[in-house]
Design a protein around this motif. Structure first.
Motif, short mmCIF file in Angstrom:
data_model
loop_
_atom_site.label_atom_id
_atom_site.label_comp_id
_atom_site.label_asym_id
_atom_site.label_seq_id
_atom_site.Cartn_x
_atom_site.Cartn_y
_atom_site.Cartn_z
N ALA A 76 -2.37 -4.01 -13.85
CA ALA A 76 -3.40 -3.54 -13.15
C ALA A 76 -4.87 -3.92 -13.25
N LYS A 77 -5.09 -4.59 -14.29
CA LYS A 77 -6.52 -5.33 -14.39
C LYS A 77 -6.97 -6.34 -13.29
N PRO A 78 -5.94 -7.30 -13.10
CA PRO A 78 -6.22 -8.36 -12.12
C PRO A 78 -5.85 -7.70 -10.67
N THR A 79 -4.98 -7.06 -10.58
CA THR A 79 -4.49 -6.63 -9.27
C THR A 79 -5.30 -5.52 -8.48
N LEU A 80 -5.76 -4.58 -9.45
CA LEU A 80 -6.46 -3.31 -9.07
C LEU A 80 -7.76 -3.47 -8.98
N GLY A 81 -8.29 -4.64 -9.32
CA GLY A 81 -9.68 -4.78 -9.67
C GLY A 81 -10.61 -5.13 -8.53
N ASN A 82 -11.64 -5.82 -8.60
CA ASN A 82 -12.56 -5.87 -7.20
C ASN A 82 -11.86 -6.75 -6.30
N ARG A 83 -10.99 -7.77 -6.78
CA ARG A 83 -10.49 -8.62 -5.69
C ARG A 83 -9.08 -8.23 -5.20
N GLY A 84 -8.38 -7.24 -5.83
CA GLY A 84 -7.17 -7.04 -5.63
C GLY A 84 -7.11 -5.66 -4.95
N GLY A 85 -5.82 -5.38 -4.73
CA GLY A 85 -5.68 -4.04 -3.98
C GLY A 85 -4.41 -3.71 -4.22
N LEU A 86 -4.10 -2.35 -3.52
CA LEU A 86 -2.68 -1.65 -3.83
C LEU A 86 -1.49 -2.46 -3.42
N ILE A 87 -1.66 -3.28 -2.22
CA ILE A 87 -0.68 -4.22 -1.86
C ILE A 87 -0.43 -5.50 -2.99
N THR A 88 -1.35 -5.90 -3.56
CA THR A 88 -1.39 -6.82 -4.73
C THR A 88 -0.75 -6.37 -5.90
N PHE A 89 -0.82 -5.01 -6.20
CA PHE A 89 -0.42 -4.39 -7.14
C PHE A 89 1.26 -4.10 -7.06
N ALA A 90 1.74 -3.81 -5.84
CA ALA A 90 2.93 -3.85 -5.51
C ALA A 90 3.66 -4.90 -5.45
N THR A 91 3.05 -5.80 -4.80
CA THR A 91 3.78 -7.37 -4.96
C THR A 91 3.91 -7.90 -6.14
N CYS A 92 2.96 -7.57 -7.05
CA CYS A 92 3.04 -8.04 -8.61
C CYS A 92 4.28 -7.53 -9.30
N THR A 93 4.10 -6.22 -8.98
CA THR A 93 5.42 -5.41 -9.78
C THR A 93 6.61 -5.77 -9.28
N LEU A 94 6.70 -6.02 -7.98
CA LEU A 94 7.89 -6.26 -7.33
C LEU A 94 8.43 -7.72 -7.94
N LEU A 95 7.48 -8.77 -8.17
CA LEU A 95 7.66 -10.13 -8.58
C LEU A 95 8.08 -10.22 -9.93
N LEU A 96 7.32 -9.34 -10.79
CA LEU A 96 7.58 -9.42 -12.06
C LEU A 96 8.94 -8.47 -12.67
N SER A 97 9.36 -7.80 -11.58
CA SER A 97 10.46 -7.09 -11.85
C SER A 97 11.85 -7.87 -11.61
N LEU A 98 11.60 -8.91 -10.75
CA LEU A 98 12.60 -9.93 -10.46
C LEU A 98 12.71 -10.76 -11.36
N ILE A 99 11.74 -11.44 -12.03
CA ILE A 99 11.34 -12.24 -13.17
C ILE A 99 12.23 -11.78 -14.22
N LEU A 100 12.06 -10.36 -14.53
CA LEU A 100 12.52 -9.68 -15.72
C LEU A 100 14.05 -9.64 -15.77
N GLU A 101 14.54 -9.60 -14.32
CA GLU A 101 15.93 -9.55 -14.24
C GLU A 101 16.31 -10.69 -14.31
N ARG A 102 15.91 -11.74 -13.85
CA ARG A 102 16.56 -13.20 -14.13
C ARG A 102 16.44 -13.72 -15.50
#
Length: 156
Positions: A76-102
């Protein structure tokens, strides 16, 4: 209760808990999360590791919760901060979820692959009556449902 019904009821409660978390995050908090399995699976792996080390279920739940809290804060710190947004947070959680699966599939010896880690059967003595895993799951899920209802109805 037979083992079949216990597993079926536990699965229904887990799926209900999962959908309740999604409904709360998106419906009440306004946070779109596309990779909720990141948090569910990381908590499950941490709990299984702690239980297999010989510690209690309660301690494993506390440690898993704290690790998930730190993981969410790190995302949340880098994605929901000043530069990030909700879409960035959603994309990061999806990406990290796929990385954890692999990673789980690649390191089969450590994680058990997509099947996860087998946890030895455990009993939790509470109120001088042994609690099996599914009874504990039922109790925790019911408490979680009561907390979610309290948050929704006390808000009004």
């Amino acid at each position: 209760m037979t083992e079949y019904w216990a597993i079926l009821f536990s699965t229904i409660l887990l799926q209900g808990s999962f959908s309740g978390c999604l409904a709360f995050l998106w419906g009440r908090a306004g946070i779109l999360i596309l990779g909720p399995m990141l948090f569910f699976s990381s908590a499950a792996y941490v709990s299984a590791f702690v239980i297999n080390l010989g510690h209690s279920l309660l301690l494993s739940m506390v440690i898993a919760g704290l690790i998930n809290l730190c993981l969410a804060a790190l995302i949340a710190k880098p994605t929901l901060g000043n530069r990030g947004g909700l879409i960035t947070f959603a994309t990061c959680t999806l990406l990290l979820s796929l990385i954890l699966e692999r990673l789980a599939i690649k390191h089969f010896e450590l994680t058990g692959g997509s099947n996860g880690i087998l946890v030895d059967y455990f009993e939790l003595s509470l109120f001088s009556e042994p609690f099996t895993a599914y009874k504990w799951l039922i109790m925790v899920t019911m408490v979680r449902i009561m907390i979610m209802f309290a948050i929704v109805y006390l808000e009004k």
